[in-house]
Design a protein around this motif. Structure first.
Motif, PDB file in Angstrom:
ATOM      1  N   LYS A 258      -3.969   6.855   0.133  1.00 34.71           N
ATOM      2  CA  LYS A 258      -4.154   5.410  -0.004  1.00 34.71           C
ATOM      3  C   LYS A 258      -4.326   4.733   1.357  1.00 34.71           C
ATOM      4  CE  LYS A 258      -1.781   4.886  -4.436  1.00 34.71           C
ATOM      5  NZ  LYS A 258      -0.692   4.210  -5.184  1.00 34.71           N
ATOM      6  N   ILE A 259      -3.676   5.277   2.378  1.00 36.95           N
ATOM      7  CA  ILE A 259      -3.856   4.746   3.727  1.00 36.95           C
ATOM      8  C   ILE A 259      -5.285   4.994   4.198  1.00 36.95           C
ATOM      9  CG2 ILE A 259      -3.127   4.915   6.133  1.00 36.95           C
ATOM     10  CD1 ILE A 259      -1.048   3.631   4.382  1.00 36.95           C
ATOM     11  N   MET A 260      -5.791   6.202   3.946  1.00 32.50           N
ATOM     12  CA  MET A 260      -7.143   6.546   4.361  1.00 32.50           C
ATOM     13  C   MET A 260      -8.180   5.710   3.610  1.00 32.50           C
ATOM     14  SD  MET A 260      -6.676   8.596   6.788  1.00 32.50           S
ATOM     15  CE  MET A 260      -8.420   8.924   7.046  1.00 32.50           C
ATOM     16  N   LYS A 261      -7.900   5.431   2.340  1.00 34.99           N
ATOM     17  CA  LYS A 261      -8.821   4.580   1.585  1.00 34.99           C
ATOM     18  C   LYS A 261      -8.827   3.161   2.134  1.00 34.99           C
ATOM     19  CE  LYS A 261      -8.869   7.063  -2.841  1.00 34.99           C
ATOM     20  NZ  LYS A 261      -8.551   6.990  -4.296  1.00 34.99           N
ATOM     21  N   ALA A 262      -7.668   2.729   2.648  1.00 31.61           N
ATOM     22  CA  ALA A 262      -7.572   1.381   3.201  1.00 31.61           C
ATOM     23  C   ALA A 262      -8.396   1.233   4.477  1.00 31.61           C
ATOM     24  CB  ALA A 262      -6.110   1.035   3.470  1.00 31.61           C
ATOM     25  N   ILE A 263      -8.573   2.317   5.232  1.00 32.06           N
ATOM     26  CA  ILE A 263      -9.339   2.233   6.482  1.00 32.06           C
ATOM     27  C   ILE A 263     -10.758   2.788   6.320  1.00 32.06           C
ATOM     28  CG2 ILE A 263      -7.214   2.462   7.834  1.00 32.06           C
ATOM     29  CD1 ILE A 263      -8.100   5.334   8.492  1.00 32.06           C
ATOM     30  N   ARG A 264     -11.150   3.079   5.092  1.00 29.37           N
ATOM     31  CA  ARG A 264     -12.479   3.651   4.858  1.00 29.37           C
ATOM     32  C   ARG A 264     -13.593   2.728   5.344  1.00 29.37           C
ATOM     33  NH1 ARG A 264     -14.867   7.582   1.416  1.00 29.37           N
ATOM     34  NH2 ARG A 264     -17.045   7.094   0.992  1.00 29.37           N
ATOM     35  N   SER A 265     -13.371   1.402   5.255  1.00 25.25           N
ATOM     36  CA  SER A 265     -14.417   0.462   5.671  1.00 25.25           C
ATOM     37  C   SER A 265     -14.775   0.639   7.143  1.00 25.25           C
ATOM     38  CB  SER A 265     -13.949  -0.975   5.418  1.00 25.25           C
ATOM     39  OG  SER A 265     -12.751  -1.256   6.129  1.00 25.25           O
ATOM     40  N   ALA A 266     -13.795   1.023   7.968  1.00 22.85           N
ATOM     41  CA  ALA A 266     -14.080   1.257   9.389  1.00 22.85           C
ATOM     42  C   ALA A 266     -15.027   2.437   9.559  1.00 22.85           C
ATOM     43  CB  ALA A 266     -12.776   1.511  10.150  1.00 22.85           C
ATOM     44  N   PHE A 267     -14.834   3.478   8.753  1.00 21.50           N
ATOM     45  CA  PHE A 267     -15.722   4.646   8.840  1.00 21.50           C
ATOM     46  C   PHE A 267     -17.092   4.337   8.254  1.00 21.50           C
ATOM     47  CE2 PHE A 267     -11.716   6.638   9.666  1.00 21.50           C
ATOM     48  CZ  PHE A 267     -12.018   7.759  10.422  1.00 21.50           C
TER      49      PHE A 267
ATOM     50  N   ILE B 172       0.847  -1.186   0.000  1.00 18.96           N
ATOM     51  CA  ILE B 172       0.000   0.000   0.000  1.00 18.96           C
ATOM     52  C   ILE B 172       0.887   1.243   0.000  1.00 18.96           C
ATOM     53  CG2 ILE B 172      -1.753   1.301   1.265  1.00 18.96           C
ATOM     54  CD1 ILE B 172      -2.764  -1.312   2.401  1.00 18.96           C
ATOM     55  N   ASP B 173       0.782   2.010  -1.041  1.00 16.11           N
ATOM     56  CA  ASP B 173       1.550   3.245  -1.191  1.00 16.11           C
ATOM     57  C   ASP B 173       3.059   2.990  -1.079  1.00 16.11           C
ATOM     58  OD1 ASP B 173       1.610   5.957  -1.754  1.00 16.11           O
ATOM     59  OD2 ASP B 173       1.670   6.537   0.359  1.00 16.11           O
ATOM     60  N   GLY B 174       3.523   1.888  -1.705  1.00 16.53           N
ATOM     61  CA  GLY B 174       4.946   1.604  -1.779  1.00 16.53           C
ATOM     62  C   GLY B 174       5.531   0.848  -0.611  1.00 16.53           C
ATOM     63  N   LYS B 175       4.708   0.516   0.402  1.00 17.05           N
ATOM     64  CA  LYS B 175       5.206  -0.230   1.559  1.00 17.05           C
ATOM     65  C   LYS B 175       4.202  -1.315   1.927  1.00 17.05           C
ATOM     66  CE  LYS B 175       7.748   3.635   3.653  1.00 17.05           C
ATOM     67  NZ  LYS B 175       7.912   4.461   4.876  1.00 17.05           N
ATOM     68  N   LEU B 176       4.685  -2.300   2.678  1.00 15.55           N
ATOM     69  CA  LEU B 176       3.805  -3.361   3.129  1.00 15.55           C
ATOM     70  C   LEU B 176       2.954  -2.870   4.293  1.00 15.55           C
ATOM     71  CD1 LEU B 176       6.100  -6.543   3.066  1.00 15.55           C
ATOM     72  CD2 LEU B 176       4.368  -5.855   1.404  1.00 15.55           C
ATOM     73  N   GLY B 177       1.648  -3.056   4.187  1.00 17.94           N
ATOM     74  CA  GLY B 177       0.749  -2.669   5.261  1.00 17.94           C
ATOM     75  C   GLY B 177       0.532  -1.178   5.353  1.00 17.94           C
ATOM     76  N   ILE B 178      -0.156  -0.777   6.429  1.00 14.92           N
ATOM     77  CA  ILE B 178      -0.468   0.644   6.624  1.00 14.92           C
ATOM     78  C   ILE B 178       0.289   1.237   7.804  1.00 14.92           C
ATOM     79  CG2 ILE B 178      -2.763   0.379   5.635  1.00 14.92           C
ATOM     80  CD1 ILE B 178      -3.912   0.433   8.454  1.00 14.92           C
TER      81      ILE B 178
ATOM     82  N   ALA C 199     -16.077  13.864   8.888  1.00 15.57           N
ATOM     83  CA  ALA C 199     -15.138  14.985   8.802  1.00 15.57           C
ATOM     84  C   ALA C 199     -13.729  14.547   9.190  1.00 15.57           C
ATOM     85  CB  ALA C 199     -15.604  16.121   9.718  1.00 15.57           C
ATOM     86  N   ILE C 200     -13.626  13.576  10.108  1.00 15.20           N
ATOM     87  CA  ILE C 200     -12.313  13.047  10.486  1.00 15.20           C
ATOM     88  C   ILE C 200     -11.640  12.420   9.271  1.00 15.20           C
ATOM     89  CG2 ILE C 200     -11.099  11.422  11.992  1.00 15.20           C
ATOM     90  CD1 ILE C 200     -13.539  11.568  13.877  1.00 15.20           C
ATOM     91  N   TRP C 201     -12.404  11.603   8.552  1.00 14.03           N
ATOM     92  CA  TRP C 201     -11.844  10.913   7.393  1.00 14.03           C
ATOM     93  C   TRP C 201     -11.463  11.886   6.278  1.00 14.03           C
ATOM     94  CZ3 TRP C 201     -12.478  10.014   2.211  1.00 14.03           C
ATOM     95  CH2 TRP C 201     -11.812   8.897   1.679  1.00 14.03           C
ATOM     96  N   LYS C 202     -12.240  12.923   6.081  1.00 12.20           N
ATOM     97  CA  LYS C 202     -11.948  13.893   5.027  1.00 12.20           C
ATOM     98  C   LYS C 202     -10.773  14.787   5.417  1.00 12.20           C
ATOM     99  CE  LYS C 202     -15.516  15.935   3.098  1.00 12.20           C
ATOM    100  NZ  LYS C 202     -15.458  15.462   1.706  1.00 12.20           N
ATOM    101  N   HIS C 203     -10.617  15.042   6.710  1.00  6.37           N
ATOM    102  CA  HIS C 203      -9.590  15.972   7.171  1.00  6.37           C
ATOM    103  C   HIS C 203      -8.176  15.396   7.058  1.00  6.37           C
ATOM    104  CE1 HIS C 203      -7.971  19.119  10.001  1.00  6.37           C
ATOM    105  NE2 HIS C 203      -7.093  18.165  10.191  1.00  6.37           N
ATOM    106  N   LYS C 204      -8.007  14.142   7.489  1.00  5.45           N
ATOM    107  CA  LYS C 204      -6.655  13.598   7.631  1.00  5.45           C
ATOM    108  C   LYS C 204      -5.885  13.460   6.325  1.00  5.45           C
ATOM    109  CE  LYS C 204      -4.824  12.723  10.803  1.00  5.45           C
ATOM    110  NZ  LYS C 204      -3.978  13.587  11.672  1.00  5.45           N
ATOM    111  N   PRO C 205      -6.494  13.105   5.175  1.00  3.70           N
ATOM    112  CA  PRO C 205      -5.699  13.014   3.945  1.00  3.70           C
ATOM    113  C   PRO C 205      -5.579  14.347   3.213  1.00  3.70           C
ATOM    114  CG  PRO C 205      -7.901  12.229   3.492  1.00  3.70           C
ATOM    115  CD  PRO C 205      -7.865  12.567   4.960  1.00  3.70           C
TER     116      PRO C 205
END
Length: 308
Positions: A164-173, A76-82, A120-126
């Protein structure tokens, strides 16, 4: 025991207090609520459970940890995992749990605003300098909007997470920001007051030592007096039982009350000093929070300036 005790409290409320309980705040227990539904204490009242906010907010931390574990072998984004520096480290997960709790607490009377605040948390961080997404943020915590009001420039780089990290955790939101999920904590509260009372009760009658019913009743009555009116409230009772109370008994009870007040003032004073230090630090370090990774009880009820 807990199930039977709570059901008895509901069942006798009308007889003792002429009231019927329609709601109760509880944690994630799996037995109490089904008991109240299958064996209703009232004929004409449907009981609703409201989740404890502190327990409920831990769902965000658990979901992020589960996602991080499931993706640790994915590129994910050039590295393994988030996980990793500049990515979703453990402290960042705790911060997300903290933000999630505050989004609930500050909007608990309005479900739509609560959903909006969590997203708003999810939109703010990336957000980045070229693509800021703060339309759902509040100036009370968002450094970008605060800088905009002052006419100053704002740099997202120190605290921004890769998209890409935020998209990976989108399911939690998607799960935890869903209205069906958040309505369980609407108008919610905390069990902290109960836990504080229980700590006094079990200090008088420890759980690891057998006590008779009479002793439990006595300790419960004493705990109510100590919790509401202080240790000196027991002096008239002792005087009635013994005919008089000694000088050192009165002095001892007074000192216990003074110590309780002293430590409470000391705790509040430290909280104020900590808030001031965070305000000063936010000028140079916009993404620092004074939270120990292993101490959830250090999380306070306000957004730390510059940390969001």
């Amino acid at each position: 025991m807990e199930v039977a005790g709570i059901h008895r409290l509901f069942a006798r409320s009308k007889m003792l207090c002429n009231v019927k309980y329609a709601h109760y705040i509880g944690d994630g227990d799996a037995k109490v609520f089904p008991k109240l539904i299958s064996d209703p204490p009232y004929e004409d009242v449907s009981i609703t459970k409201i989740e404890d906010v502190n327990h409920f907010s831990k769902k965000m931390l658990h979901r992020l940890q589960k996602i991080a574990e499931s993706l640790k072998k994915n590129n994910i984004d050039g590295k393994l995992g988030i996980r990793g520096s500049g990515r979703m480290i453990k402290k960042m997960m705790i911060n997300f749990k903290h933000y999630y709790r505050l989004a609930i607490v500050r909007n608990k009377t309005n479900l739509d605003d609560m959903v909006r605040a969590v997203w708003a948390i999810w939109k703010h961080k990336p957000s980045s300098n070229s693509e800021p997404h703060h339309e759902w943020c509040s100036p009370s915590y968002c450094g970008y909007l605060q800088a905009l009001e002052k006419g100053e420039e704002y740099d997202h780089t120190p605290h921004s997470l890769p998209l890409k990290i935020m998209k990976a955790i989108r399911s939690a939101f998607e799960e935890l920001a869903h209205p069906d999920t958040l309505k369980r904590v609407r108008n919610g509260g905390s069990q902290n007051a109960n836990e504080s009372f229980h700590s006094i009760l079990w200090s008088l009658a420890p759980k690891n030592r057998y006590s008779t019913g009479v002793m439990i009743d006595l300790c419960a009555a004493m705990a109510v007096s100590f919790y509401n009116d202080g240790y000196q409230s027991i002096i008239p009772v002792l005087a009635e039982l013994t005919g008089n109370t000694g000088f050192f008994t009165r002095v001892g009870m007074k000192r216990l009350d003074e110590r309780r007040i002293y430590y409470e003032h000391k705790r509040k004073r430290k909280a104020v000093q900590k808030s001031k230090q965070n305000e000063e630090a936010s000028d140079s370090l916009s993404d620092r929070m004074s939270v120990d990774d292993n101490r959830d009880d250090q999380l306070d009820d306000s957004y730390i300036p510059g940390a969001y």
